[in-house]
Design an enzyme around this catalytic site. Structure first.
Site, PDB file in Angstrom:
ATOM      1  CG  ASP A 149      -1.753   1.198   1.383  1.00 47.73           C
ATOM      2  OD1 ASP A 149      -2.397   1.585   0.387  1.00 47.73           O
ATOM      3  OD2 ASP A 149      -1.771   1.787   2.479  1.00 47.73           O
ATOM      4  CG  ASP A 168      -1.419   7.749   0.556  1.00 45.27           C
ATOM      5  OD1 ASP A 168      -0.488   8.560   0.480  1.00 45.27           O
ATOM      6  OD2 ASP A 168      -2.224   7.541  -0.368  1.00 45.27           O
ATOM      7  CG  ASP A 200      -1.996   2.256   6.458  1.00 42.65           C
ATOM      8  OD1 ASP A 200      -2.497   3.282   6.957  1.00 42.65           O
ATOM      9  OD2 ASP A 200      -2.098   1.982   5.247  1.00 42.65           O
TER      10      ASP A 200
END
Length: 200
Positions: free
Chosen positions: A16, A18, A175
């Site tokens: 991922d 961001d 995240d």
């Protein structure tokens, strides 16, 4: 931060962006609040916790969810465009999440790697370029590339396909709750990158 790897060997890595490679979630939150305020949304209602719950979801889908939850009629594409413009005007000072960035750098020319992000392609590529790491990745997947964003597995499955590696041999770094669900749906093990609002 210590990265907790699942057991086993992996043939490819999918990240991922961001909150995983780039410490940009606070800036994204500010961008969302600025764009939403322009369209009459009460910005204090868009909390960090709410923002993190949406992590990985394409922008227009976030606006549609907010419209439904708050009984509003904001134009999804216009809000997303305003958010993108604000972010790109303020993103010059972003920093990497060092343990993840350093791991990715350590795997250059050793294992194929991809980025699969729910953010706009321009945001993702400009952020990776700003950190000098765009060239680490053989492919970058964003919402325009797939029918369904996270938590659907489409992004991760497309990344695996482009890398030429079976899904179960890919390791995902994430995240967001939605991203973890997407990794599970794709049959991929994952490394969870904790944030202040993590509840795993």
């Amino acid at each position: 931060m210590t990265l907790n790897f699942p057991p086993g060997e992996f043939d490819a890595y999918i990240f991922d962006c961001d909150g995983t490679l780039i410490d940009s979630m606070p800036l994204h939150l500010d961008a969302w609040r600025a764009a939403l305020a322009k369209h009459g949304f009460p910005t204090e209602s868009f909390t960090y916790k709410m923002h993190h719950a949406f992590a990985g979801m394409p922008g227009p889908a976030i606006v549609r969810a907010l419209n439904e939850q708050f009984g509003m009629d904001m134009p999804p594409l216009a809000v997303e465009a305003d958010k993108l413009a604000w972010y790109l005007n303020h993103h010059h000072n972003i920093k990497g999440i060092e343990p993840v960035v350093e791991f990715a750098k350590s795997q250059k020319n050793l294992k194929p790697m991809a980025v699969a992000s729910g953010s706009d392609a321009e945001i993702v590529k400009s952020g990776l370029e700003a950190l000098g790491i765009l060239d680490l990745f053989q492919t970058v997947i964003t919402p325009v590339d797939v029918p369904h964003g996270k938590p659907a597995p489409d992004m991760f499955l497309l990344a695996a396909s482009r890398l030429g590696v079976s899904p179960g041999r890919c390791l995902v770094f994430e995240d967001g709750h939605l991203g973890v669900e997407a990794a599970k749906a794709a049959g991929m093990p994952y490394v969870f990158i904790p944030t202040p609002e993590s509840e795993f």
